[in-house]
Design an enzyme around this catalytic site. Sequence first.
Site, PDB file in Angstrom:
ATOM      1  N   GLY A  13       0.818  -1.208   0.000  1.00  0.00           N
ATOM      2  CA  GLY A  13       0.000   0.000   0.000  1.00  0.00           C
ATOM      3  C   GLY A  13       0.848   1.252   0.000  1.00  0.00           C
ATOM      4  N   ASP A 138       0.608   0.963   8.924  1.00  0.00           N
ATOM      5  CA  ASP A 138       0.127   0.165  10.056  1.00  0.00           C
ATOM      6  C   ASP A 138       1.091   0.170  11.238  1.00  0.00           C
ATOM      7  OD1 ASP A 138      -2.141  -0.501   8.670  1.00  0.00           O
ATOM      8  OD2 ASP A 138      -1.319  -2.364   7.877  1.00  0.00           O
ATOM      9  N   MET A 180      -8.205   2.275   9.564  1.00  0.00           N
ATOM     10  CA  MET A 180      -7.473   1.117   9.030  1.00  0.00           C
ATOM     11  C   MET A 180      -6.568   0.469  10.085  1.00  0.00           C
ATOM     12  SD  MET A 180      -6.083   2.002   5.203  1.00  0.00           S
ATOM     13  CE  MET A 180      -7.115   1.859   3.733  1.00  0.00           C
ATOM     14  N   GLU A 237     -10.808  -1.188  12.125  1.00  0.00           N
ATOM     15  CA  GLU A 237     -11.510  -2.108  11.224  1.00  0.00           C
ATOM     16  C   GLU A 237     -11.276  -3.562  11.632  1.00  0.00           C
ATOM     17  OE1 GLU A 237      -9.875  -1.694   7.257  1.00  0.00           O
ATOM     18  OE2 GLU A 237      -7.910  -2.434   7.878  1.00  0.00           O
ATOM     19  N   TYR A 295      -9.556   5.018   2.109  1.00  0.00           N
ATOM     20  CA  TYR A 295      -8.280   5.303   1.467  1.00  0.00           C
ATOM     21  C   TYR A 295      -7.785   6.701   1.744  1.00  0.00           C
ATOM     22  CZ  TYR A 295      -8.694   0.733  -0.370  1.00  0.00           C
ATOM     23  OH  TYR A 295      -8.784  -0.625  -0.433  1.00  0.00           O
TER      24      TYR A 295
END
Lengths: 404, 404
Positions: A13, A138, A180, A237, A295
């Site tokens: 990503g 992350d 996220m 999430e 996003y």
Amino acid sequence: MGSGKILVAQGGGPTAVINQSLVGVALEARRFREVTRVYGAQFGVRGIVNEDFLDLTQETSNNLELVAATPASALGSTRDKPDLKYCEEIFKVLRAHEIEHFFYIGGNDSSDTVRIVSEQARAAGYPLRAIHIPKTIDNDLVGNDHTPGFPSAARFVAQAFAGANLDNASLPGVYVGVVMGRHAGFLTAASALGKKFPDDGPHLIYLPERVFSLDSFLADVKAMYEQHGRCVIAVSEGIHDASGEPIATLLAKEVERDAHGNVQLSGTGALADLLCDEIRAKLGIKRVRGDTFGYLQRSFIGCVSDVDQREAREVGEKAVQFAMWGGRDGSVAIRRTGFYSVDYDLLPLAAVAGKTRTMEDEFIAASGTDITDAFRLYLRPLLGSGMPDAFRLRPAPVPKILKR
Amino acid sequence: MGSGKILVAQGGGPTAVINQSLVGVALEARRFREVTRVYGAQFGVRGIVNEDFLDLTQETSNNLELVAATPASALGSTRDKPDLKYCEEIFKVLRAHEIEHFFYIGGNDSSDTVRIVSEQARAAGYPLRAIHIPKTIDNDLVGNDHTPGFPSAARFVAQAFAGANLDNASLPGVYVGVVMGRHAGFLTAASALGKKFPDDGPHLIYLPERVFSLDSFLADVKAMYEQHGRCVIAVSEGIHDASGEPIATLLAKEVERDAHGNVQLSGTGALADLLCDEIRAKLGIKRVRGDTFGYLQRSFIGCVSDVDQREAREVGEKAVQFAMWGGRDGSVAIRRTGFYSVDYDLLPLAAVAGKTRTMEDEFIAASGTDITDAFRLYLRPLLGSGMPDAFRLRPAPVPKILKR
């Protein structure tokens, strides 16, 4: 060694600063007399297998600097996770092009790719130097104080919740923001940095590091709503029940929306909507709103941490220096050395590859629905300079006349 | 007149700059010797009826400036839409507190409230000066070149799509971004200002000013996906079929998710998810992602147009000047006088109240799925200075060796 050819690629990503690392490699490499060419593979490892290379040596430093300040992967990325056979294809191409240094900017999966290619080169007696450059919003790479890309995404989440809190204070109700991070709660926890006054939201934070119970959730929301007349909630999430089942799936079943068997729950607004439905139905609160940051949190242009930018550039530069002077393959890692300063290590690839870091217990409050001051101290310097701030009118009530 | 008391309130959805107008009123009013007190009603008209007033005269100019730069309604807002009886209650309180000037910052509904209160005061022979100050991210007030709050929200949408386009170029697929604006497409159209290179997204823009057909939509997406290998789409939450039925409702029926009769479609991620489902199912494209920008687009802290800030301050200042020197009630409006400069008018309340502006035809391309250069010229100066920019690597392909 003799060709002096370097290859760099970007995987996974995109982030707001991944191009800083790319440009760090490209510009630092040119300072070494033994480097003749810097190639960039388009669309990650897939571009290597397809030999889709750009010659970055033909770029101007001016344009490279402009690209460095642009979010997302300038070379293109891929979700391909190479297995042994795929890595053999990669190695075949590296050999054909006489690539002597391979730099791959990415997360866990990318570091594992570098590890396999590194081992294959060694087994074949081919003189390849392979370096993994960290990147992930992350923040889940082990051995790193934090990872480039996370600070800017964290800044977006903090700013988003600072604004959502103000909006919710203007028109009181319940607000659910889904963030996220499937396994690591760092990004969701960053929502707490949007808080300024003691009664500001987020009032509740739900992380994948703790088991989620719908009953506790509803009780928490009820209590906060009664205390503040409103409630702002940050939800990862990745929240799940004790068995590891994602809450989105469970709730979808509960409301019987799963009839077609193909309701997609990840990458959609479903979790926020389902939690809002529960709050409305079970607590009888009317104004309940849910947002899924989606996003935007990794791609929004114009919300970037300058600290993140500098460090992302540095991991690219250090990768080249480690490659040229270090004599071994590895994964570049950020180590915190002061409040606030960092230095860089080269970790063994096997120490990083395929492993996942989650939030340390010291960062999570005993309640399980808040973060600690230790996390606040950890994250604040990463967000960088110029964080927007929120102010309030001070109380100066006017005596009532009709209703006194 | 004699009390010298002024009342200001904020109504409807918050914006990034609504506090600029509030502070414009508070600071400008203090310059008039006849003004003794500036009261702020908490939570809009509801705070008037409840006599929940703050004395803004006791605030410092320093804190007022800090509040001005803070998004959302510092006084609190309300969704109450007063009818005749409600307005009578408002008028009763104004009279009891000897309020002589009433300023209400808001959209269509708020201007209508000001109109009714103004008429009631006149009928009662009470000397009230009532002024509506424009505010709405929807940009749907008639008689205004644009409305304060819209430029900052438009900037958020443009930046969001600039980033989403880069992300989508890195990992190609279809991206659907759903934008606020039930009747007016201005905010959705702002997505086009995130475009830089000719092949950048958004490649398709769907506005509530045009009838939406699912078949045409799928054909459009297919064509763009074949041309670019990817497709970025901006969709207004207000898209509807020829009969005016919202597409979200139609699609929900089609996939039979409406069994409970209470699937909430507005303020949720449903429309984006449903459109993505259609694209996946009918076009067989695998990587399809949808985001609903939700409250972020009006509440995100740290994304504001400096032009919007200045104008929002000015409409507040001009409102006070019109009230003190103008001799009549009305609605402050922005008129464009140059490229780029504005001036302010005081329109009759009846000319603005309860009316809705939608996008002019000259702003929408003949295809119905794009905007015109006229719109680009209209919007660009409003977005303000320091817009983030995106850059690309230039093509310099390396010859293939294995696959030549």
